[in-house]
Design a protein around this motif. Sequence first.
Motif, PDB file in Angstrom:
ATOM      1  N   THR A 193    -160.001 -31.829  13.494  1.00 36.84           N
ATOM      2  CA  THR A 193    -159.410 -32.257  12.225  1.00 36.84           C
ATOM      3  C   THR A 193    -159.911 -31.403  11.071  1.00 36.84           C
ATOM      4  O   THR A 193    -160.970 -30.775  11.139  1.00 36.84           O
ATOM      5  CB  THR A 193    -159.750 -33.731  11.930  1.00 36.84           C
ATOM      6  OG1 THR A 193    -161.184 -33.889  11.898  1.00 36.84           O
ATOM      7  CG2 THR A 193    -159.164 -34.640  12.995  1.00 36.84           C
ATOM      8  N   PRO A 226    -158.642 -37.019   7.097  1.00 37.56           N
ATOM      9  CA  PRO A 226    -158.634 -35.962   8.105  1.00 37.56           C
ATOM     10  C   PRO A 226    -157.216 -35.660   8.594  1.00 37.56           C
ATOM     11  O   PRO A 226    -156.436 -36.573   8.873  1.00 37.56           O
ATOM     12  CB  PRO A 226    -159.493 -36.529   9.231  1.00 37.56           C
ATOM     13  CG  PRO A 226    -159.423 -38.007   9.061  1.00 37.56           C
ATOM     14  CD  PRO A 226    -159.294 -38.243   7.590  1.00 37.56           C
ATOM     15  N   LEU A 254    -155.029 -33.294  11.390  1.00 35.78           N
ATOM     16  CA  LEU A 254    -155.195 -32.530  12.610  1.00 35.78           C
ATOM     17  C   LEU A 254    -154.947 -31.044  12.368  1.00 35.78           C
ATOM     18  O   LEU A 254    -153.970 -30.655  11.728  1.00 35.78           O
ATOM     19  CB  LEU A 254    -154.232 -33.036  13.693  1.00 35.78           C
ATOM     20  CG  LEU A 254    -154.544 -34.396  14.326  1.00 35.78           C
ATOM     21  CD1 LEU A 254    -153.437 -34.772  15.293  1.00 35.78           C
ATOM     22  CD2 LEU A 254    -155.891 -34.362  15.044  1.00 35.78           C
TER      23      LEU A 254
END
Length: 222
Positions: A31, A44, A46
């Motif tokens: 992340t 966060p 990806l």
Amino acid sequence: MADYLRAHRLASTAGLAALLALAGWSFASTTLPIPQLLSGGSQPVLFQLLLTTLAAPVVVAAFPEETLRLENASRRRLWVYDVVTLVAVLGPVLLVSAVAPLLGDGTHTDELARNTALFVGLALGVYAAFGQTAALVVPCVYFLAVATAGGLPYGGYRSWAFPAADANPSNSTVAAVVLLVGLLVFAVRQRRPARPRSGKMRVPITPSGTSAVGADASRASG
């Protein structure tokens, strides 16, 4: 067919798509702590989302503007070959998404397939409507908007930022529709064969309102 493959860089296109698919699988759980401009804090995102965004420039590179102009002037219908190019871009991702769960490591492969289809469709549609430069810029701007403003204050993502959320039947269908619409718009606007020029010549009009041919005939008879 061989000339088409060379002109559209199919070998390099398929190779880059395969690298992106493998990288998206390898970094499935990695992340990026990107600050959220609207909700505050950090949400966060990806790293895989960034990798799937790169599918847009890959598909744009497979259809250079110069090649499209030459092919349109030839008045040939090439949509079957275009589908082959699309398979070269999406095929590696779909293959990884299908094989990875069988190997016991299918984390985020649904998101990998969904987002790749989304950004490829977005790139094709924007390319057809606004040109090559826009097709490179718009997906990147969308990624930045999702990454920096798509998060909700108490977790999760806004509906328009679904590429950062988990895949489900609803948002996967949206991605599939974007891909289909983008391909259709591209086929209609960028793959319409050029019309043959008419053999008729326009007759220039003199300031008096008569044709130049008629004026010459009148002078000759006088």
